[in-house]
Design a protein around this motif. Structure first.
Motif, PDB file in Angstrom:
ATOM      1  N   LEU A  20       4.080   8.219   2.517  1.00 25.48           N
ATOM      2  CA  LEU A  20       5.393   7.768   2.978  1.00 25.48           C
ATOM      3  C   LEU A  20       6.348   7.550   1.807  1.00 25.48           C
ATOM      4  O   LEU A  20       7.567   7.717   1.951  1.00 25.48           O
ATOM      5  CB  LEU A  20       5.255   6.487   3.801  1.00 25.48           C
ATOM      6  CG  LEU A  20       4.568   6.653   5.159  1.00 25.48           C
ATOM      7  CD1 LEU A  20       4.438   5.307   5.863  1.00 25.48           C
ATOM      8  CD2 LEU A  20       5.326   7.636   6.041  1.00 25.48           C
ATOM      9  N   LEU A  59      12.187   6.657  10.857  1.00 21.99           N
ATOM     10  CA  LEU A  59      10.827   6.889  10.393  1.00 21.99           C
ATOM     11  C   LEU A  59       9.900   6.450  11.515  1.00 21.99           C
ATOM     12  O   LEU A  59       9.864   5.262  11.866  1.00 21.99           O
ATOM     13  CB  LEU A  59      10.530   6.108   9.116  1.00 21.99           C
ATOM     14  CG  LEU A  59       9.082   6.166   8.607  1.00 21.99           C
ATOM     15  CD1 LEU A  59       8.690   7.590   8.253  1.00 21.99           C
ATOM     16  CD2 LEU A  59       8.889   5.241   7.411  1.00 21.99           C
ATOM     17  N   HIS A  87       7.612   0.091   3.987  1.00 21.00           N
ATOM     18  CA  HIS A  87       7.561   1.078   5.057  1.00 21.00           C
ATOM     19  C   HIS A  87       7.620   0.419   6.431  1.00 21.00           C
ATOM     20  O   HIS A  87       8.269   0.939   7.347  1.00 21.00           O
ATOM     21  CB  HIS A  87       6.302   1.933   4.946  1.00 21.00           C
ATOM     22  CG  HIS A  87       6.201   2.676   3.656  1.00 21.00           C
ATOM     23  ND1 HIS A  87       7.219   3.453   3.169  1.00 21.00           N
ATOM     24  CD2 HIS A  87       5.201   2.748   2.727  1.00 21.00           C
ATOM     25  CE1 HIS A  87       6.860   3.980   2.008  1.00 21.00           C
ATOM     26  NE2 HIS A  87       5.657   3.560   1.722  1.00 21.00           N
TER      27      HIS A  87
END
Length: 295
Positions: free
Chosen positions: A234, A247, A265
């Motif tokens: 990622l 995402l 993330h």
């Protein structure tokens, strides 16, 4: 231009289909069996046609046959030229295009905008779209890739069980249960692993996930190690997209990973806008309308 578009989402366990009108409005859906064009292309062809006919029936289009429709198929193995050529030549549609199953998943998740998906199931692949350009990371298969996938997690659990048997690492409830399953005979684990496919290893991933939730130290370490590999991928995706756009996590481990991923993330994760089949419909309309306009 054809009045109806067929979209196919073909996978190793099932084949889903949808028929849409010229505006992309879904009129009917169908589902049939496995459609893996690499392992069994003839069965895949049969199930693709069956799913298409079921979608047309669901839409009450009794006078419309697959031969009257254009189709876009998102299939695993689309990068294997021989398999794609074999299937394309035998599809029953007026015209057809085969694309990656990952591409239709991306389209469904983020629409036409820039963004990225991480498909974390038995294997893993990461796909990003930035300034209209597609980028694929990973997806190289179990033997040399698929880091963070369920097959890798299950493989690691078997490996840890052997290490615990040999006294190299501490045992835990997870390793004890796996050893007991094989009669506490490490040779049986070795025999299993020699013949196992990724899906066979992947069957042990849910046991690791549950063990980690229960606080098993071995399972927790395995999940954290796997999440670190996903984090690393990622990070690479973020460098491509400049951390912009949606995402989304997709696949069987999509609901498991957020609690293990790094905060950088986790805070960016979004729910997908739609599923892969919806993405395939959108791509079908775009692809064939563009093709018709270019004539």
């Amino acid at each position: 231009m054809a009045a109806y578009f067929l979209a196919i989402d073909g996978g190793g366990t099932s084949c889903r289909s949808a028929v849409a009108d010229a505006h992309g409005r879904i009129l009917g859906r169908g589902r049939s069996g496995a459609s893996n064009i690499l392992t069994d292309p003839d069965t895949a062809l049969r199930h693709i046609e069956e799913a298409a006919r079921l979608a047309l029936s669901d839409a009450a289009l009794a006078d419309v046959a697959p031969e009257d429709c254009v189709a876009l198929l998102g299939l695993a193995g689309n990068n294997v030229g021989d398999a794609v050529s074999y299937v394309l030549e035998r599809l029953p549609f007026q015209s057809a295009q085969i694309v990656s199953d990952g591409l239709i998943a991306l389209q469904g998740a983020v629409g036409d905008a820039d963004g990225a998906i991480a498909i974390v199931g038995t294997g893993t692949i990461f796909i990003a779209r930035h300034q209209g350009e597609l980028h694929y990371l990973g997806g190289w298969g179990f033997q040399i890739g698929d880091l963070g996938g369920g097959a890798r997690i299950g493989h690691a659990a078997l490996q840890e069980s052997l290490l615990a048997h040999d006294g190299i690492r501490a045992s835990s409830a997870l390793t004890t249960s796996i050893l007991e399953e094989f009669g506490n005979d490490p040779r049986r684990i070795v025999d299993f692993a020699r013949a196992a496919h990724p899906g066979d290893f992947g069957r042990y991933a849910p046991r690791v996930v549950q063990g980690a939730a229960d606080g098993d130290p071995t399972a927790l370490r395995l999940m954290r190690d796997a999440a670190a590999q996903v984090d690393e991928a990622l990070d690479a995706v973020g460098r491509i997209t400049e951390n912009s756009g949606r995402l989304c996590l997709l696949g069987g481990l999509a609901q498991v990973y957020p609690s293990y991923l790094a905060d950088r993330h986790r805070v960016r994760l979004s729910e997908p806008l739609a599923d892969a089949l919806t993405g395939a419909v959108a791509l079908a309309v775009q692809t064939f309308q563009t093709s018709e306009a270019a004539r």
